[in-house]
Design a protein around this motif. Structure first.
Motif, PDB file in Angstrom:
ATOM      1  N   VAL A 232      -5.834  -1.408  -1.444  1.00 21.61           N
ATOM      2  CA  VAL A 232      -5.158  -1.354  -2.736  1.00 21.61           C
ATOM      3  C   VAL A 232      -6.008  -2.044  -3.788  1.00 21.61           C
TER       4      VAL A 232
ATOM      5  N   SER B 188       2.235   1.318  -1.817  1.00 23.40           N
ATOM      6  CA  SER B 188       2.230  -0.046  -2.323  1.00 23.40           C
ATOM      7  C   SER B 188       3.356  -0.200  -3.326  1.00 23.40           C
TER       8      SER B 188
ATOM      9  N   ILE C 235      -4.553   3.311  -4.666  1.00 25.02           N
ATOM     10  CA  ILE C 235      -4.616   3.173  -3.207  1.00 25.02           C
ATOM     11  C   ILE C 235      -5.703   4.081  -2.664  1.00 25.02           C
TER      12      ILE C 235
ATOM     13  N   CYS D 211      -6.045   1.461   4.724  1.00 23.82           N
ATOM     14  CA  CYS D 211      -5.509   1.630   3.381  1.00 23.82           C
ATOM     15  C   CYS D 211      -5.887   0.382   2.581  1.00 23.82           C
TER      16      CYS D 211
END
Lengths: 109, 112
Positions: free
Chosen positions: A25, A93, A4, A23
């Protein structure tokens, strides 16, 4: 494995200014994504979670909003920051197993 | 809703001595339980997790935790602290809807 990316690490913003924390991923598809906040002396509190693009669930009423424009992108926003928005913001996540970003420490002055 | 209570906000130990971080959870059923560590300017790292298998869980870096249902506790221990253990530790519970409940955190300092 998942990674992340969360930025910035620290942020100082004046009251009434807008906010955008991003953010992203890597390493997985269609994860559940989460925004948490830790106010001073308290545990991390779930703010928002998303199970897919455009799907946002809010856990607590507040001055913030979240969006998920892409599968691996989760954005936390505010139109006008309040002093009470100060805290440590953490993106997470789940896909499977939890992975956390390094967090953003926001100070509203 | 479940809650997690970390009984100590700050723990200070000497290098080479045992570390005990206390955590109690409140839940109507046995949740999944985790301990995470966060070093300065780093992300949260999983130390260990309990998912209803063995009640004594061994994690990384010599840490272990024991799940005690009768006491609703999940305390974290390490027999011998190292300087690199100085960090903030979070006890976390997960319910069946994949939401996490965090404790307030315990800051560990290690004295030389």
């Amino acid at each position: 494995s998942q990674t992340i990316h969360q930025w910035p690490a620290t942020l100082v913003q004046p009251v009434g200014s807008p906010l955008s924390l991003e953010c992203t991923v890597e390493g997985t598809s269609n994860p559940n994504l989460y925004w948490y906040r830790q106010a001073a002396g308290r545990g991390l509190q779930l703010l928002f979670y998303s199970v897919g693009i455009g799907q946002i669930s809010s856990e607590v009423p507040q001055n913030l909003s979240a969006s998920r424009p892409q599968d691996r992108q989760f954005i936390l926003s505010s139109k006008k920051l309040l002093l009470s928005d100060s805290g440590f913001y953490l993106c997470a996540s789940l896909a499977p197993g939890y992975t956390f970003g390094s967090g953003t420490r926001l100070t509203v002055v | 809703a479940q809650s997690v209570t970390q009984l100590d906000s700050h723990v200070s130990v000497s290098e080479g001595t045992p570390v005990l971080l206390r955590c109690n959870y409140s839940s109507s059923y046995s949740p999944s339980l985790f301990w995470y560590v966060q070093h300065p300017n780093k992300g949260l790292q999983l130390l260990l997790k309990y998912t209803s298998a063995a009640t004594l869980v061994k994690g990384i870096n010599g840490f272990e935790a024991e799940f005690k249902k009768s006491e609703t506790s999940f305390h974290l221990t390490k027999p011998s602290a190292h300087m690199s253990d100085a960090a903030e530790y979070f006890c976390v519970a997960s319910s069946g809807d994949y939401k996490l409940s965090f404790g307030a955190g315990t800051t560990v300092t290690v004295r030389a």
